[in-house]
Design a protein around this motif. Structure first.
Motif, PDB file in Angstrom:
ATOM      1  N   MET A 197      17.479 -17.015  36.689  1.00 30.62           N
ATOM      2  CA  MET A 197      18.051 -15.748  36.264  1.00 30.62           C
ATOM      3  C   MET A 197      17.515 -15.360  34.889  1.00 30.62           C
ATOM      4  N   GLN A 198      17.194 -14.094  34.731  1.00 32.72           N
ATOM      5  CA  GLN A 198      16.748 -13.571  33.445  1.00 32.72           C
ATOM      6  C   GLN A 198      17.902 -12.804  32.794  1.00 32.72           C
ATOM      7  N   TYR A 199      17.851 -12.684  31.471  1.00 36.18           N
ATOM      8  CA  TYR A 199      18.912 -11.984  30.746  1.00 36.18           C
ATOM      9  C   TYR A 199      18.286 -10.962  29.810  1.00 36.18           C
ATOM     10  N   ARG A 200      18.940  -9.799  29.715  1.00 34.47           N
ATOM     11  CA  ARG A 200      18.385  -8.697  28.949  1.00 34.47           C
ATOM     12  C   ARG A 200      19.438  -8.075  28.048  1.00 34.47           C
ATOM     13  N   LYS A 201      18.975  -7.502  26.930  1.00 33.41           N
ATOM     14  CA  LYS A 201      19.863  -6.771  26.043  1.00 33.41           C
ATOM     15  C   LYS A 201      20.384  -5.530  26.746  1.00 33.41           C
ATOM     16  N   PHE A 202      21.651  -5.230  26.530  1.00 33.91           N
ATOM     17  CA  PHE A 202      22.298  -4.101  27.175  1.00 33.91           C
ATOM     18  C   PHE A 202      22.121  -2.852  26.319  1.00 33.91           C
ATOM     19  N   GLY A 203      20.978  -2.180  26.559  1.00 31.89           N
ATOM     20  CA  GLY A 203      20.676  -0.988  25.773  1.00 31.89           C
ATOM     21  C   GLY A 203      20.546  -1.314  24.300  1.00 31.89           C
ATOM     22  N   HIS A 204      21.137  -0.453  23.458  1.00 32.01           N
ATOM     23  CA  HIS A 204      21.029  -0.653  22.013  1.00 32.01           C
ATOM     24  C   HIS A 204      22.173  -1.505  21.464  1.00 32.01           C
ATOM     25  N   THR A 205      23.011  -2.070  22.356  1.00 32.52           N
ATOM     26  CA  THR A 205      24.125  -2.895  21.910  1.00 32.52           C
ATOM     27  C   THR A 205      23.654  -4.324  21.637  1.00 32.52           C
ATOM     28  N   GLY A 206      24.562  -5.145  21.157  1.00 28.14           N
ATOM     29  CA  GLY A 206      24.261  -6.557  20.951  1.00 28.14           C
ATOM     30  C   GLY A 206      24.571  -7.408  22.162  1.00 28.14           C
ATOM     31  N   LEU A 207      25.017  -6.793  23.240  1.00 24.44           N
ATOM     32  CA  LEU A 207      25.405  -7.494  24.461  1.00 24.44           C
ATOM     33  C   LEU A 207      24.183  -7.932  25.265  1.00 24.44           C
ATOM     34  N   THR A 208      24.276  -9.090  25.898  1.00 23.05           N
ATOM     35  CA  THR A 208      23.229  -9.595  26.780  1.00 23.05           C
ATOM     36  C   THR A 208      23.821  -9.825  28.163  1.00 23.05           C
ATOM     37  N   VAL A 209      23.138  -9.344  29.200  1.00 23.97           N
ATOM     38  CA  VAL A 209      23.632  -9.504  30.577  1.00 23.97           C
ATOM     39  C   VAL A 209      22.514 -10.018  31.478  1.00 23.97           C
ATOM     40  N   SER A 210      22.910 -10.586  32.614  1.00 22.96           N
ATOM     41  CA  SER A 210      21.931 -11.011  33.614  1.00 22.96           C
ATOM     42  C   SER A 210      21.234  -9.786  34.183  1.00 22.96           C
ATOM     43  N   ASN A 211      19.967  -9.958  34.588  1.00 17.05           N
ATOM     44  CA  ASN A 211      19.230  -8.803  35.102  1.00 17.05           C
ATOM     45  C   ASN A 211      19.606  -8.445  36.537  1.00 17.05           C
ATOM     46  N   LEU A 212      20.524  -9.203  37.112  1.00 14.42           N
ATOM     47  CA  LEU A 212      21.169  -8.819  38.357  1.00 14.42           C
ATOM     48  C   LEU A 212      22.669  -8.753  38.105  1.00 14.42           C
ATOM     49  N   CYS A 213      23.296  -7.741  38.669  1.00 11.19           N
ATOM     50  CA  CYS A 213      24.738  -7.522  38.531  1.00 11.19           C
ATOM     51  C   CYS A 213      25.334  -7.530  39.933  1.00 11.19           C
ATOM     52  N   LEU A 214      26.463  -8.171  40.105  1.00 12.74           N
ATOM     53  CA  LEU A 214      27.073  -8.219  41.430  1.00 12.74           C
ATOM     54  C   LEU A 214      27.966  -7.008  41.653  1.00 12.74           C
ATOM     55  N   GLY A 215      27.617  -6.201  42.644  1.00 17.30           N
ATOM     56  CA  GLY A 215      28.451  -5.077  43.045  1.00 17.30           C
ATOM     57  C   GLY A 215      29.487  -5.520  44.063  1.00 17.30           C
ATOM     58  N   THR A 216      30.665  -4.898  44.025  1.00 15.27           N
ATOM     59  CA  THR A 216      31.796  -5.408  44.794  1.00 15.27           C
ATOM     60  C   THR A 216      32.487  -4.346  45.648  1.00 15.27           C
ATOM     61  N   MET A 217      31.838  -3.239  45.929  1.00 18.66           N
ATOM     62  CA  MET A 217      32.544  -2.103  46.530  1.00 18.66           C
ATOM     63  C   MET A 217      33.048  -2.368  47.950  1.00 18.66           C
ATOM     64  N   THR A 218      32.577  -3.413  48.608  1.00 22.49           N
ATOM     65  CA  THR A 218      33.040  -3.727  49.965  1.00 22.49           C
ATOM     66  C   THR A 218      34.146  -4.772  49.987  1.00 22.49           C
ATOM     67  N   PHE A 219      34.477  -5.352  48.837  1.00 22.28           N
ATOM     68  CA  PHE A 219      35.494  -6.396  48.780  1.00 22.28           C
ATOM     69  C   PHE A 219      36.875  -5.819  49.112  1.00 22.28           C
ATOM     70  N   GLY A 220      37.522  -6.398  50.131  1.00 25.64           N
ATOM     71  CA  GLY A 220      38.868  -5.977  50.459  1.00 25.64           C
ATOM     72  C   GLY A 220      38.966  -5.074  51.669  1.00 25.64           C
ATOM     73  N   LEU A 221      37.827  -4.626  52.209  1.00 29.25           N
ATOM     74  CA  LEU A 221      37.835  -3.817  53.425  1.00 29.25           C
ATOM     75  C   LEU A 221      36.805  -4.358  54.409  1.00 29.25           C
ATOM     76  N   GLN A 222      35.515  -4.111  54.139  1.00 31.05           N
ATOM     77  CA  GLN A 222      34.472  -4.675  55.006  1.00 31.05           C
ATOM     78  C   GLN A 222      34.437  -6.197  54.904  1.00 31.05           C
ATOM     79  N   ILE A 223      34.824  -6.708  53.739  1.00 29.48           N
ATOM     80  CA  ILE A 223      34.775  -8.151  53.487  1.00 29.48           C
ATOM     81  C   ILE A 223      36.155  -8.612  53.038  1.00 29.48           C
ATOM     82  N   ASP A 224      36.696  -9.645  53.655  1.00 27.10           N
ATOM     83  CA  ASP A 224      38.016 -10.124  53.258  1.00 27.10           C
ATOM     84  C   ASP A 224      37.929 -10.929  51.963  1.00 27.10           C
ATOM     85  N   GLU A 225      39.085 -11.305  51.449  1.00 24.39           N
ATOM     86  CA  GLU A 225      39.115 -11.967  50.140  1.00 24.39           C
ATOM     87  C   GLU A 225      38.402 -13.318  50.146  1.00 24.39           C
TER      88      GLU A 225
END
Length: 329
Positions: A1-29
């Motif tokens: 996994m690679q990590y990148r600065k979040f725009g002009h902030t001091g925050l660092t995040v992984s270059n992949l983000c987990l999206g969750t929009m199907t959790f709780g309907l298409q996908i159970d808990e």
């Protein structure tokens, strides 16, 4: 996994983000938890959700996804960057949506309760609410940031000129400034390269694209001469939306050409598609999703992949027409 600065902030995040929009309907808990575990075990430290999720569940199910994430986060909140959104309809009242001061102040408190935390790292406007004065929205977000309930603010699904206006108004009035934008972006939808991405680069905004696999079409598993299988492209308004976006002869023709190129390079189409998104210097982190943990294997591989320049050039050429939208169809 690679990590990148979040725009002009001091925050660092992984270059992949987990999206969750199907959790709780298409996908159970239970399955949602397995997907969260697999992604974060691979080094993903960035999780994106919304108060209106699960997608397709309607206002009566709004918040269920945040509740699932909240239970999973218990005891490990400090290890992750958590992003959520507001603006979509989440209740029966006419003020249970939008970017008004009333709704945003109510919405953030409700999200925090469901997520089981006292702050959100990134709070985003899910879309542009033209019925609310922009200054009212910016004032409300500034209040939320200064209260400590939110660390940073961002937008999703904004046109470039509206984002530019918002940044200008915030700067003029000394209010909290948007630090990120979450647009749709993939090989089959490249319109944002013309105005939004140049704006993001100039203003040093983080860019966290969603739909990097075009709703799963860029896995190459779907066939245009057959009805859409059960899943993203079926069921209610969300299924109709995805069909309108991508389920067209032109897109399937392009995918066949893309498959030929990546097969010759010995790369999975899904891996190459996400690596192509990440190769854009404006992009910070691509939002990925899955219906099952094993589906993440190919997408997670893109995090450490350096796309061959020759392969990238071929992918660019094969999809150049998608920079111009439906008008060129």
């Amino acid at each position: 996994m690679q990590y990148r600065k979040f725009g002009h902030t001091g925050l660092t995040v992984s270059n992949l983000c987990l999206g969750t929009m199907t959790f709780g309907l298409q996908i159970d808990e239970a399955m949602s938890t397995q997907i969260l575990d697999k992604a974060t075990d691979a080094g993903v430290n960035f999780i994106d959700t919304a108060n209106s999720y699960p997608l397709g569940g309607g206002a009566q199910m709004a918040g269920r996804t945040e509740e699932i994430i909240g239970r999973w986060l218990k005891g490990k909140r400090q290890r992750f960057i958590v992003a959520t959104k507001a603006v979509s309809q989440v209740g029966p009242a006419p003020w249970d949506k939008g970017a008004s001061r009333k709704h945003l102040l109510d919405a953030i408190d409700a999200s925090l309760e469901r997520l089981g935390t006292d702050y959100v790292d990134l709070y985003q406007l899910h879309y542009d609410d033209r019925d609310t004065p922009l200054d009212e929205t910016l004032d409300a977000l500034d209040t939320i940031v200064r209260s400590g309930r939110v660390r940073y603010i961002g937008v999703s699904n904004f046109l470039a000129y509206r984002l530019a206006k918002a940044l200008g108004r915030a700067d003029l009035r000394g209010l909290a400034r948007f630090v990120s934008v979450q647009p749709r972006y993939n090989l089959l939808f490249r319109q944002i390269e013309r105005e939004l991405l140049p704006l993001a680069e100039e203003e040093h905004l983080a860019v966290i694209p969603y739909n990097p696999l075009a709703g799963g079409l860029l896995t190459g598993k779907h066939k245009g001469d057959a009805p859409p299988p059960e899943g993203r492209f079926t069921g209610g308004k969300s299924g109709a939306m995805y069909q309108e976006r991508y389920w067209h002869e032109r897109e399937f023709t392009t995918i066949e050409a893309l498959k030929k190129v990546v097969d010759e390079a010995g790369v999975a189409l899904s891996t190459a598609s996400i690596a192509w998104v990440l190769a854009n210097p404006a992009v910070t982190s691509a939002i990925i999703g899955a219906s099952r943990p094993e589906q993440l294997t190919a997408t997670l591989a893109a995090a450490d992949m350096t796309l061959d320049a020759g392969l990238k050039a071929k992918l660019d050429e094969l999809t150049h027409e998608y920079r111009w939208g439906d008008a060129q169809r």
